[in-house]
Design an enzyme around this catalytic site. Structure first.
Site, PDB file in Angstrom:
ATOM      1  N   SER A  42       0.836  -1.204   0.000  1.00  0.00           N
ATOM      2  CA  SER A  42       0.000   0.000   0.000  1.00  0.00           C
ATOM      3  C   SER A  42       0.869   1.250   0.000  1.00  0.00           C
ATOM      4  O   SER A  42       1.650   1.488   0.928  1.00  0.00           O
ATOM      5  CB  SER A  42      -0.905   0.015   1.233  1.00  0.00           C
TER       6      SER A  42
ATOM      7  N   HIS B 248      -1.217  -1.253  -4.242  1.00  0.00           N
ATOM      8  CA  HIS B 248      -2.493  -0.893  -3.616  1.00  0.00           C
ATOM      9  C   HIS B 248      -2.539   0.620  -3.392  1.00  0.00           C
ATOM     10  O   HIS B 248      -1.646   1.188  -2.764  1.00  0.00           O
ATOM     11  CB  HIS B 248      -2.603  -1.655  -2.290  1.00  0.00           C
TER      12      HIS B 248
ATOM     13  N   ASP C   5      -4.823   3.820  -1.953  1.00  0.00           N
ATOM     14  CA  ASP C   5      -5.922   4.153  -1.052  1.00  0.00           C
ATOM     15  C   ASP C   5      -6.420   5.562  -1.309  1.00  0.00           C
ATOM     16  O   ASP C   5      -5.729   6.532  -0.993  1.00  0.00           O
ATOM     17  CB  ASP C   5      -5.435   4.060   0.402  1.00  0.00           C
TER      18      ASP C   5
ATOM     19  N   MET D 249      -9.046   8.385  -0.208  1.00  0.00           N
ATOM     20  CA  MET D 249      -9.909   8.732   0.933  1.00  0.00           C
ATOM     21  C   MET D 249     -10.478  10.131   0.730  1.00  0.00           C
ATOM     22  O   MET D 249      -9.758  11.014   0.250  1.00  0.00           O
ATOM     23  CB  MET D 249      -9.096   8.722   2.231  1.00  0.00           C
TER      24      MET D 249
ATOM     25  N   HIS E 226      -8.339   1.154  -4.006  1.00  0.00           N
ATOM     26  CA  HIS E 226      -9.261   0.982  -2.880  1.00  0.00           C
ATOM     27  C   HIS E 226      -9.908   2.328  -2.586  1.00  0.00           C
ATOM     28  O   HIS E 226      -9.245   3.226  -2.069  1.00  0.00           O
ATOM     29  CB  HIS E 226      -8.447   0.457  -1.684  1.00  0.00           C
TER      30      HIS E 226
ATOM     31  N   MET F 162     -12.082   4.649  -0.527  1.00  0.00           N
ATOM     32  CA  MET F 162     -12.748   4.896   0.751  1.00  0.00           C
ATOM     33  C   MET F 162     -13.452   6.236   0.632  1.00  0.00           C
ATOM     34  O   MET F 162     -13.039   7.250   1.228  1.00  0.00           O
ATOM     35  CB  MET F 162     -11.705   4.894   1.890  1.00  0.00           C
TER      36      MET F 162
ATOM     37  N   MET G 146     -11.342  -5.683   5.458  1.00  0.00           N
ATOM     38  CA  MET G 146     -10.534  -4.751   6.249  1.00  0.00           C
ATOM     39  C   MET G 146     -10.211  -5.409   7.586  1.00  0.00           C
ATOM     40  O   MET G 146     -11.114  -5.853   8.298  1.00  0.00           O
ATOM     41  CB  MET G 146     -11.289  -3.442   6.507  1.00  0.00           C
TER      42      MET G 146
ATOM     43  N   GLY H  57      -8.911   4.133   7.031  1.00  0.00           N
ATOM     44  CA  GLY H  57      -8.618   5.565   7.166  1.00  0.00           C
ATOM     45  C   GLY H  57      -7.168   5.868   7.479  1.00  0.00           C
ATOM     46  O   GLY H  57      -6.676   6.931   7.142  1.00  0.00           O
ATOM     47  N   PHE H  58      -6.489   4.918   8.115  1.00  0.00           N
ATOM     48  CA  PHE H  58      -5.114   5.188   8.545  1.00  0.00           C
ATOM     49  C   PHE H  58      -4.254   3.938   8.407  1.00  0.00           C
ATOM     50  O   PHE H  58      -4.737   2.823   8.628  1.00  0.00           O
ATOM     51  CB  PHE H  58      -5.093   5.644  10.013  1.00  0.00           C
ATOM     52  N   GLY H  59      -2.979   4.150   8.109  1.00  0.00           N
ATOM     53  CA  GLY H  59      -2.017   3.057   8.138  1.00  0.00           C
ATOM     54  C   GLY H  59      -1.507   2.856   9.556  1.00  0.00           C
ATOM     55  O   GLY H  59      -1.802   3.653  10.463  1.00  0.00           O
TER      56      GLY H  59
ATOM     57  N   ASP I 109      -6.489  -6.295   4.336  1.00  0.00           N
ATOM     58  CA  ASP I 109      -5.876  -4.964   4.370  1.00  0.00           C
ATOM     59  C   ASP I 109      -5.877  -4.416   5.797  1.00  0.00           C
ATOM     60  O   ASP I 109      -6.941  -4.168   6.362  1.00  0.00           O
ATOM     61  CB  ASP I 109      -6.690  -4.045   3.442  1.00  0.00           C
ATOM     62  N   GLY I 110      -4.666  -4.229   6.350  1.00  0.00           N
ATOM     63  CA  GLY I 110      -4.538  -3.565   7.641  1.00  0.00           C
ATOM     64  C   GLY I 110      -3.800  -4.389   8.670  1.00  0.00           C
ATOM     65  O   GLY I 110      -4.171  -5.522   8.965  1.00  0.00           O
ATOM     66  N   GLY I 111      -2.699  -3.846   9.182  1.00  0.00           N
ATOM     67  CA  GLY I 111      -1.956  -4.521  10.245  1.00  0.00           C
ATOM     68  C   GLY I 111      -1.254  -5.788   9.800  1.00  0.00           C
ATOM     69  O   GLY I 111      -0.973  -6.663  10.623  1.00  0.00           O
TER      70      GLY I 111
ATOM     71  N   GLY J 216       1.216  -1.894   4.124  1.00  0.00           N
ATOM     72  CA  GLY J 216       1.693  -0.526   3.963  1.00  0.00           C
ATOM     73  C   GLY J 216       2.927  -0.276   4.791  1.00  0.00           C
ATOM     74  O   GLY J 216       4.067  -0.372   4.317  1.00  0.00           O
ATOM     75  N   SER J 217       2.729   0.008   6.087  1.00  0.00           N
ATOM     76  CA  SER J 217       3.870   0.391   6.922  1.00  0.00           C
ATOM     77  C   SER J 217       4.898  -0.739   7.033  1.00  0.00           C
ATOM     78  O   SER J 217       6.094  -0.462   7.106  1.00  0.00           O
ATOM     79  CB  SER J 217       3.400   0.859   8.295  1.00  0.00           C
TER      80      SER J 217
HETATM   81  C1  DX5 Z   1      -6.179   1.798   5.575  1.00  0.00           C
HETATM   82  C2  DX5 Z   1      -5.759   1.434   4.182  1.00  0.00           C
HETATM   83  C3  DX5 Z   1      -4.646   0.475   4.114  1.00  0.00           C
HETATM   84  C4  DX5 Z   1      -3.365   0.947   4.795  1.00  0.00           C
HETATM   85  C5  DX5 Z   1      -2.784  -0.252   5.486  1.00  0.00           C
HETATM   86  O1  DX5 Z   1      -7.409   2.430   5.554  1.00  0.00           O
HETATM   87  O2  DX5 Z   1      -6.851   0.851   3.466  1.00  0.00           O
HETATM   88  O3  DX5 Z   1      -4.380   0.048   2.785  1.00  0.00           O
HETATM   89  O4  DX5 Z   1      -2.423   1.492   3.922  1.00  0.00           O
HETATM   90  O5  DX5 Z   1      -1.721   0.151   6.255  1.00  0.00           O
HETATM   91  P1  DX5 Z   1      -0.909  -0.815   7.205  1.00  0.00           P
HETATM   92  O6  DX5 Z   1      -0.409  -1.960   6.343  1.00  0.00           O
HETATM   93  O7  DX5 Z   1       0.179   0.049   7.733  1.00  0.00           O
HETATM   94  O8  DX5 Z   1      -1.862  -1.317   8.256  1.00  0.00           O
HETATM   95 ZN    ZN Z   2      -6.411  -0.075   1.481  1.00  0.00          ZN
END
Ligand code: DX5
Ligand code: ZN
Length: 214
Positions: A6, A31, A33, A35, A64, A66, A135, A140-142, A173-175, A195-196
């Site tokens: 991401s 990916h 995102d 928003m 994606h 949002m 999800m 909304g946030f990484g 997607d996420g964590g 992502g992170s």
């Molecule tokens: C969050 C995004 C994700 C985000 C995931 O709303 O949809 O794609 O980038 O970030 P990580 O991998 O850091 O949880």
């Molecule tokens: Zn995403």
């Protein structure tokens, strides 16, 4: 395992460098995102940025959305070079129509579910989908913590896919990191978004390879 890093966690002042890293890596998709500050409490980037990325990125774009009323943007997303368009079930009043319009525009269609949205909501659309994006954090946030309930949802979704004869892939997607990724793989995930974990790694190309091996 398929891997879709991401870009939300990339260095936005140096996107070209980060996309060249993705091109050299074993990533299967990129990916992106989008928003709007209404569907989710954050604003990321929009179509002009994706258009610029299209010219640099050699991987398929996994977009994606949002945003509220994502059906308004199908043509714009397609014109940015997206291979796959993810819309949230919670944002679509006429999901069946929206999925057909995405496919008519020449893209693969995916529905995204928030953590609190049950898999059963897809029972009448699953056979039309190329992918379901679960999800595993609130969007909304990484950098948020993985929600464990996702593992149960994957099992329910696998059963729904099997009984409907659908070919839909399961993306999470996420964590996502190596620890949660291993458990997601065992539960039946097909694609991991990270992502992170990728972009904060000192060796992102190797990190992508490690996720691929799950
Ligand atoms: C969050 C995004 C994700 C985000 C995931 O709303 O949809 O794609 O980038 O970030 P990580 O991998 O850091 O949880
Ligand atoms: Zn995403």
């Amino acid at each position: 395992m398929l891997v879709s890093p991401s870009l939300l966690a990339a260095n936005f002042a140096n996107l070209e460098r980060d996309i060249e890293m993705i091109n050299r890596s074993e990533a299967d998709m990129l990916h992106l995102d989008i928003m709007d500050g209404v569907f989710v409490p954050n604003i990321s980037f929009g179509f002009p940025v994706i258009k610029s990325i299209q010219n640099l990125c050699e991987k398929p774009l996994d977009v994606h959305l949002m945003v509220v009323e994502p059906q308004k943007f199908i043509t714009r997303v397609r014109d940015c070079g997206a291979t796959l368009m993810n819309v949230h079930q919670e944002a679509c009043l006429h999901l069946d129509r929206t999925i057909h319009e995405i496919k008519q525009a020449g893209m693969k269609a995916a529905v995204t579910l928030n953590p609190a949205t049950p898999v059963s909501t897809l029972v009448n659309i699953i056979s039309e989908l190329d992918m379901v994006l679960l999800m595993s954090v609130n969007p909304g946030f990484g950098g948020q913590k993985f929600i464990e309930n996702t593992l149960t949802k994957i099992k329910r979704l696998k059963a729904l896919i099997a009984e409907s004869g659908s070919n839909a892939l399961i993306e999470i997607d996420g964590g996502v990191n190596l620890e949660t990724g291993a458990r997601l793989s065992e539960a039946g995930a097909d694609i991991l978004v990270a992502g992170s974990y990728v972009f904060n790694s000192p060796t992102p190309i190797e990190t992508i390879t490690q996720l691929k091996q799950l």
